[in-house]
Design a protein around this motif. Sequence first.
Motif, PDB file in Angstrom:
ATOM      1  N   MET A 138       0.827  -1.200   0.000  1.00 55.28           N
ATOM      2  CA  MET A 138       0.000   0.000   0.000  1.00 55.28           C
ATOM      3  C   MET A 138       0.869   1.262   0.000  1.00 55.28           C
ATOM      4  O   MET A 138       0.624   2.191  -0.762  1.00 55.28           O
ATOM      5  CB  MET A 138      -0.925  -0.005   1.219  1.00 55.28           C
ATOM      6  CG  MET A 138      -1.873   1.179   1.313  1.00 55.28           C
ATOM      7  SD  MET A 138      -1.272   2.575   2.295  1.00 55.28           S
ATOM      8  CE  MET A 138      -0.900   1.835   3.849  1.00 55.28           C
ATOM      9  N   VAL A 139       1.901   1.271   0.816  1.00 53.68           N
ATOM     10  CA  VAL A 139       2.800   2.424   0.867  1.00 53.68           C
ATOM     11  C   VAL A 139       3.527   2.581  -0.468  1.00 53.68           C
ATOM     12  O   VAL A 139       3.653   3.696  -0.986  1.00 53.68           O
ATOM     13  CB  VAL A 139       3.800   2.291   2.038  1.00 53.68           C
ATOM     14  CG1 VAL A 139       4.895   3.335   1.948  1.00 53.68           C
ATOM     15  CG2 VAL A 139       3.081   2.389   3.374  1.00 53.68           C
ATOM     16  N   GLN A 140       3.972   1.482  -1.054  1.00 55.68           N
ATOM     17  CA  GLN A 140       4.665   1.558  -2.343  1.00 55.68           C
ATOM     18  C   GLN A 140       3.729   2.095  -3.425  1.00 55.68           C
ATOM     19  O   GLN A 140       4.136   2.889  -4.269  1.00 55.68           O
ATOM     20  CB  GLN A 140       5.220   0.193  -2.752  1.00 55.68           C
ATOM     21  CG  GLN A 140       6.068   0.243  -4.017  1.00 55.68           C
ATOM     22  CD  GLN A 140       7.267   1.162  -3.874  1.00 55.68           C
ATOM     23  OE1 GLN A 140       8.056   1.033  -2.941  1.00 55.68           O
ATOM     24  NE2 GLN A 140       7.420   2.100  -4.784  1.00 55.68           N
ATOM     25  N   ALA A 141       2.461   1.693  -3.400  1.00 55.50           N
ATOM     26  CA  ALA A 141       1.485   2.192  -4.372  1.00 55.50           C
ATOM     27  C   ALA A 141       1.305   3.695  -4.229  1.00 55.50           C
ATOM     28  O   ALA A 141       1.214   4.422  -5.229  1.00 55.50           O
ATOM     29  CB  ALA A 141       0.150   1.473  -4.206  1.00 55.50           C
ATOM     30  N   ARG A 142       1.282   4.184  -3.004  1.00 55.77           N
ATOM     31  CA  ARG A 142       1.157   5.626  -2.770  1.00 55.77           C
ATOM     32  C   ARG A 142       2.400   6.372  -3.240  1.00 55.77           C
ATOM     33  O   ARG A 142       2.305   7.452  -3.820  1.00 55.77           O
ATOM     34  CB  ARG A 142       0.876   5.907  -1.299  1.00 55.77           C
ATOM     35  CG  ARG A 142      -0.510   5.463  -0.886  1.00 55.77           C
ATOM     36  CD  ARG A 142      -0.812   5.789   0.541  1.00 55.77           C
ATOM     37  NE  ARG A 142      -2.155   5.320   0.887  1.00 55.77           N
ATOM     38  CZ  ARG A 142      -2.698   5.497   2.064  1.00 55.77           C
ATOM     39  NH1 ARG A 142      -2.039   6.114   3.027  1.00 55.77           N
ATOM     40  NH2 ARG A 142      -3.918   5.041   2.308  1.00 55.77           N
ATOM     41  N   ILE A 143       3.558   5.799  -2.997  1.00 55.36           N
ATOM     42  CA  ILE A 143       4.809   6.406  -3.476  1.00 55.36           C
ATOM     43  C   ILE A 143       4.800   6.483  -4.998  1.00 55.36           C
ATOM     44  O   ILE A 143       5.179   7.508  -5.585  1.00 55.36           O
ATOM     45  CB  ILE A 143       6.034   5.613  -2.966  1.00 55.36           C
ATOM     46  CG1 ILE A 143       6.187   5.787  -1.456  1.00 55.36           C
ATOM     47  CG2 ILE A 143       7.311   6.031  -3.698  1.00 55.36           C
ATOM     48  CD1 ILE A 143       7.207   4.849  -0.824  1.00 55.36           C
ATOM     49  N   ASP A 144       4.357   5.408  -5.629  1.00 53.23           N
ATOM     50  CA  ASP A 144       4.293   5.389  -7.097  1.00 53.23           C
ATOM     51  C   ASP A 144       3.369   6.477  -7.631  1.00 53.23           C
ATOM     52  O   ASP A 144       3.689   7.144  -8.624  1.00 53.23           O
ATOM     53  CB  ASP A 144       3.838   4.014  -7.595  1.00 53.23           C
ATOM     54  CG  ASP A 144       4.850   2.919  -7.308  1.00 53.23           C
ATOM     55  OD1 ASP A 144       6.033   3.241  -7.036  1.00 53.23           O
ATOM     56  OD2 ASP A 144       4.461   1.733  -7.358  1.00 53.23           O
ATOM     57  N   LYS A 145       2.226   6.697  -6.977  1.00 48.14           N
ATOM     58  CA  LYS A 145       1.297   7.748  -7.403  1.00 48.14           C
ATOM     59  C   LYS A 145       1.924   9.133  -7.259  1.00 48.14           C
ATOM     60  O   LYS A 145       1.722  10.005  -8.106  1.00 48.14           O
ATOM     61  CB  LYS A 145      -0.003   7.685  -6.600  1.00 48.14           C
ATOM     62  CG  LYS A 145      -0.925   6.575  -7.023  1.00 48.14           C
ATOM     63  CD  LYS A 145      -2.225   6.637  -6.250  1.00 48.14           C
ATOM     64  CE  LYS A 145      -3.196   5.579  -6.751  1.00 48.14           C
ATOM     65  NZ  LYS A 145      -4.501   5.664  -6.080  1.00 48.14           N
ATOM     66  N   LYS A 158       5.161   9.779  -7.382  1.00 48.68           N
ATOM     67  CA  LYS A 158       6.216   9.893  -8.399  1.00 48.68           C
ATOM     68  C   LYS A 158       5.671  10.106  -9.799  1.00 48.68           C
ATOM     69  O   LYS A 158       6.243  10.856 -10.589  1.00 48.68           O
ATOM     70  CB  LYS A 158       7.112   8.654  -8.370  1.00 48.68           C
ATOM     71  CG  LYS A 158       8.037   8.617  -7.175  1.00 48.68           C
ATOM     72  CD  LYS A 158       8.952   7.399  -7.231  1.00 48.68           C
ATOM     73  CE  LYS A 158       9.925   7.395  -6.076  1.00 48.68           C
ATOM     74  NZ  LYS A 158      10.806   6.219  -6.101  1.00 48.68           N
ATOM     75  N   ASN A 159       4.553   9.438 -10.138  1.00 45.55           N
ATOM     76  CA  ASN A 159       4.047   9.565 -11.509  1.00 45.55           C
ATOM     77  C   ASN A 159       3.020  10.691 -11.663  1.00 45.55           C
ATOM     78  O   ASN A 159       2.442  10.874 -12.727  1.00 45.55           O
ATOM     79  CB  ASN A 159       3.498   8.233 -12.029  1.00 45.55           C
ATOM     80  CG  ASN A 159       2.222   7.781 -11.334  1.00 45.55           C
ATOM     81  OD1 ASN A 159       1.477   8.565 -10.784  1.00 45.55           O
ATOM     82  ND2 ASN A 159       1.982   6.478 -11.376  1.00 45.55           N
ATOM     83  N   GLY A 160       2.777  11.442 -10.577  1.00 41.55           N
ATOM     84  CA  GLY A 160       1.924  12.616 -10.659  1.00 41.55           C
ATOM     85  C   GLY A 160       0.434  12.363 -10.596  1.00 41.55           C
ATOM     86  O   GLY A 160      -0.355  13.261 -10.884  1.00 41.55           O
ATOM     87  N   THR A 161       0.009  11.165 -10.212  1.00 45.42           N
ATOM     88  CA  THR A 161      -1.429  10.864 -10.144  1.00 45.42           C
ATOM     89  C   THR A 161      -1.986  10.934  -8.722  1.00 45.42           C
ATOM     90  O   THR A 161      -3.166  10.659  -8.517  1.00 45.42           O
ATOM     91  CB  THR A 161      -1.728   9.469 -10.735  1.00 45.42           C
ATOM     92  OG1 THR A 161      -1.008   8.484  -9.990  1.00 45.42           O
ATOM     93  CG2 THR A 161      -1.342   9.396 -12.205  1.00 45.42           C
ATOM     94  N   ALA A 162      -1.160  11.328  -7.760  1.00 50.74           N
ATOM     95  CA  ALA A 162      -1.628  11.427  -6.371  1.00 50.74           C
ATOM     96  C   ALA A 162      -2.588  12.600  -6.237  1.00 50.74           C
ATOM     97  O   ALA A 162      -2.426  13.632  -6.884  1.00 50.74           O
ATOM     98  CB  ALA A 162      -0.435  11.614  -5.436  1.00 50.74           C
TER      99      ALA A 162
END
Length: 77
Positions: free
Chosen positions: A43-50, A52-56
Amino acid sequence: METIRLEFNSNIKSKILELLSSFSSDELKIVTEHSTFEAEKKMVQARIDKIKNGTAKYSTFDELEVLLEDTISKYED
């Protein structure tokens, strides 16, 4: 104190615990890892990915305050 995470084959667990038991409680404390660790890690990695890729999705302080007030009011009773 420092913390490390060990992964080991279950057939050597008794040997590891035997070795660790030779240390005093001041020197070593065995901490049981939560069973949800891997799920939380994903879950934390998914949030980090968002992020980084600007979709957060971000919230303003005002939006956060409204959300917190709504949440608190649900549990006040």
